[in-house]
Design a protein around this motif. Structure first.
Motif, mmCIF file in Angstrom:
data_model
loop_
_atom_site.group_PDB
_atom_site.id
_atom_site.type_symbol
_atom_site.label_atom_id
_atom_site.label_comp_id
_atom_site.label_asym_id
_atom_site.label_seq_id
_atom_site.Cartn_x
_atom_site.Cartn_y
_atom_site.Cartn_z
ATOM 1 N N PRO A 90 -48.339 32.207 -40.620
ATOM 2 C CA PRO A 90 -47.630 32.266 -39.326
ATOM 3 C C PRO A 90 -48.143 31.265 -38.300
ATOM 4 O O PRO A 90 -47.397 30.864 -37.406
ATOM 5 N N GLU A 91 -49.416 30.849 -38.427
ATOM 6 C CA GLU A 91 -49.974 29.914 -37.447
ATOM 7 C C GLU A 91 -49.407 28.502 -37.580
ATOM 8 O O GLU A 91 -49.661 27.645 -36.737
ATOM 9 N N THR A 92 -48.621 28.264 -38.624
ATOM 10 C CA THR A 92 -48.020 26.939 -38.796
ATOM 11 C C THR A 92 -46.688 26.807 -38.058
ATOM 12 O O THR A 92 -46.097 25.730 -38.057
ATOM 13 N N ALA A 93 -46.205 27.878 -37.429
ATOM 14 C CA ALA A 93 -44.956 27.798 -36.669
ATOM 15 C C ALA A 93 -45.138 26.876 -35.464
ATOM 16 O O ALA A 93 -46.229 26.770 -34.893
ATOM 17 N N GLY A 94 -44.072 26.204 -35.064
ATOM 18 C CA GLY A 94 -44.134 25.313 -33.910
ATOM 19 C C GLY A 94 -44.955 24.069 -34.202
ATOM 20 O O GLY A 94 -45.098 23.634 -35.344
ATOM 21 N N SER A 95 -45.530 23.513 -33.156
ATOM 22 C CA SER A 95 -46.289 22.273 -33.326
ATOM 23 C C SER A 95 -47.664 22.519 -33.936
ATOM 24 O O SER A 95 -48.180 21.702 -34.694
ATOM 25 N N GLY A 96 -48.289 23.651 -33.593
ATOM 26 C CA GLY A 96 -49.620 23.956 -34.096
ATOM 27 C C GLY A 96 -50.738 23.412 -33.230
ATOM 28 O O GLY A 96 -51.911 23.724 -33.463
ATOM 29 N N ILE A 97 -50.397 22.626 -32.213
ATOM 30 C CA ILE A 97 -51.448 22.046 -31.364
ATOM 31 C C ILE A 97 -52.175 23.135 -30.586
ATOM 32 O O ILE A 97 -53.398 23.066 -30.380
ATOM 33 N N GLN A 98 -51.453 24.163 -30.151
ATOM 34 C CA GLN A 98 -52.093 25.272 -29.448
ATOM 35 C C GLN A 98 -53.099 25.992 -30.361
ATOM 36 O O GLN A 98 -54.129 26.491 -29.885
ATOM 37 N N GLU A 99 -52.801 26.028 -31.660
ATOM 38 C CA GLU A 99 -53.739 26.633 -32.604
ATOM 39 C C GLU A 99 -55.028 25.819 -32.692
ATOM 40 O O GLU A 99 -56.124 26.380 -32.797
ATOM 41 N N ILE A 100 -54.897 24.512 -32.632
ATOM 42 C CA ILE A 100 -56.077 23.643 -32.694
ATOM 43 C C ILE A 100 -56.930 23.816 -31.437
ATOM 44 O O ILE A 100 -58.163 23.872 -31.515
ATOM 45 N N GLU A 101 -56.292 23.913 -30.288
ATOM 46 C CA GLU A 101 -57.046 24.123 -29.056
ATOM 47 C C GLU A 101 -57.795 25.455 -29.109
ATOM 48 O O GLU A 101 -58.936 25.561 -28.665
ATOM 49 N N GLY A 102 -57.132 26.478 -29.650
ATOM 50 C CA GLY A 102 -57.803 27.768 -29.794
ATOM 51 C C GLY A 102 -58.951 27.699 -30.784
ATOM 52 O O GLY A 102 -59.996 28.337 -30.585
ATOM 53 N N ALA A 103 -58.786 26.917 -31.848
ATOM 54 C CA ALA A 103 -59.846 26.776 -32.844
ATOM 55 C C ALA A 103 -61.058 26.074 -32.262
ATOM 56 O O ALA A 103 -62.209 26.427 -32.567
ATOM 57 N N LEU A 104 -60.836 25.069 -31.427
ATOM 58 C CA LEU A 104 -61.954 24.346 -30.815
ATOM 59 C C LEU A 104 -62.765 25.247 -29.893
ATOM 60 O O LEU A 104 -63.962 25.010 -29.676
#
Length: 443
Positions: A90-104
């Motif tokens: 599910p984390e691959t939905a959309g652009s995914g950039i917000q997921e990267i910011e959360g991961a950092l």
């Protein structure tokens, strides 16, 4: 005792140097792998785009068989993409950039074993379906996950997560647009609250972005992504027009961000099967494409046609409105895909529209409306992403219009400052908060 302390300090310095050199080497590997994956991604998309043209819709009024195949092609792409995302990652939905910011920030996991194959395959299907989404979101998330993969494979400490993931994100953006400088600036500017800044982490960004771009240029092609006229800017008395354009784009940025979140909320509240969503979106995309192919797709061909064709102002306005609405709906549907390219396309269209009107009233100040098209790219990026430097770098690198830096600065700064004063938050900050709130509500 003093000699022992000195010796220990020297050992620590040697270990630190070795660790930093190892980081730079891994950043090189991350860039090379990301460049290879991004090249394959772009080449497959190009092949599928060519395939889609074989199903090209003719004119309104043709027999239903002539446009049934394009609709089935679009439906399957959207349906299969949503299916993969919902079932496996599910984390691959959309652009995914917000997921990267959360991961950092250590707030979101990076499951690269799932994300890499699902993001790659699902994005291929969603982007080739005709939806208004860009390749840069997928390549950024893919690059960041390659960075996490390097950290796991080489068994680095968790401290290496941040620079390697950041280097991967920069590599992903650089390889999407042949824009290494924009990739570096994007991480520093957009992810400034998440990126751990020091000399070696910055060097890792540069190595990653540069090596990824080098691979893409070797395998896909070099030169600017958008083939436009190279302009000069000498009439300083017309600089106020670029400020005015920035003001217009600041309002557009607020509208886009609010409607994008509204679309995500709408699709969430509908609670219908993804088969129905795919069917409805396929019908809309096919019907609009039947009228004009420039109104669907990521926007690269649309930008070329806007720059090189003599569209009327009336058609440019219709093109802007339709692509604005479809960009929001495409992202809201939940498929993987970025918003950079659709946004840049909207900026070009609005800039050309603005330039056409300005040329009518101030012909001496506007030698070519297309200058405002380039400025529109930087301005709309600044007003939605709230990253004016990245917007400026992208616009210049994608069009090779380095002599327009001055008017682009005025447009981007005006758009970002005014949209901030009007209360518009960066879109990826809003999206990250949505993800974190969803996590909390599920506990």
């Amino acid at each position: 005792m003093n000699n022992r302390k000195i010796t220990r300090s020297r050992y620590r310095l040697v270990d630190l140097d070795v660790s930093n050199y190892r980081l730079l080497f891994y950043a090189l590997l991350v860039g090379l792998v990301t460049g290879l994956l991004s090249s394959a991604f772009r080449l497959v998309l190009a092949r599928l785009a060519a395939l889609r043209t074989t199903f090209q819709i003719g004119e309104i009024g043709q027999a239903w068989q002539d446009w049934l195949w394009p609709m089935l092609f679009t439906f399957f792409g959207i349906w299969f993409s949503i299916f993969l995302v919902k079932k496996y990652a599910p984390e691959t939905a959309g652009s995914g950039i917000q997921e990267i910011e959360g991961a950092l920030d250590g707030l979101r996991p990076v499951r690269w074993r799932r994300v890499l194959p699902i993001k790659f395959i699902a994005s291929i299907f969603s982007l080739s379906s005709g939806l208004l989404l860009g390749r840069e979101g997928p390549t950024v998330q893919i690059g960041a996950n390659v960075g996490k993969m390097a950290e796991d494979v080489f068994k680095q400490s968790s401290e290496e997560d941040n620079p390697l993931i950041s280097a991967g994100a920069a590599s992903g953006l650089a390889s999407a647009f042949n824009a290494p400088f924009a990739g570096i600036i994007f991480v520093i500017e957009e992810m400034n609250g998440h990126f751990k800044f020091n000399f070696y982490s910055l060097a890792a960004l540069m190595i990653g972005a540069g090596s990824a771009d080098m691979v893409v240029r070797l395998l896909v092609g070099s030169g600017p992504v958008l083939k436009t006229t190279i302009f000069t800017f000498e009439e300083l008395s017309g600089i106020w027009l670029f400020v005015l354009l920035g003001l217009v784009l600041s309002v557009i940025g607020i509208m886009f961000n609010k409607l994008l979140i509204g679309a995500l909320d709408l699709f969430k509240k509908l609670k219908v099967s993804y088969v129905i969503i795919a069917l409805c979106m396929a019908f809309i995309i096919t019907a609009v494409g039947l009228y004009s192919e420039d109104m669907i797709g990521a926007g690269y061909s649309t930008i070329s046609h806007v720059y090189n064709s003599s569209f009327t102002l009336k058609f440019l306005l219709a093109l802007f409105i339709v692509r604005f609405v479809l960009s929001v709906l495409s992202y809201g549907s939940g498929v993987p895909g970025g918003i950079f390219t659709p946004l840049i396309t909207l900026g070009v269209i609005l800039g050309m529209l603005f330039g056409g009107v300005a040329q009518h009233f101030f012909p001496d100040l506007v030698p070519d409306p297309a200058i405002f098209g380039v400025a529109g790219m930087a301005g709309i990026f600044a007003s939605t992403i709230r990253a004016p430097l990245t917007g400026l770098a992208l616009s210049v690198e994608m069009t090779a219009n380095y002599e327009l830096i001055l008017p682009l600065i005025f447009t981007a700064v005006t758009a970002s400052v005014c949209t901030t004063m009007l209360g518009n938050a960066p879109i990826y900050s809003i999206l990250l908060k949505r993800v974190l709130n969803k996590d909390e509500s599920s506990l």
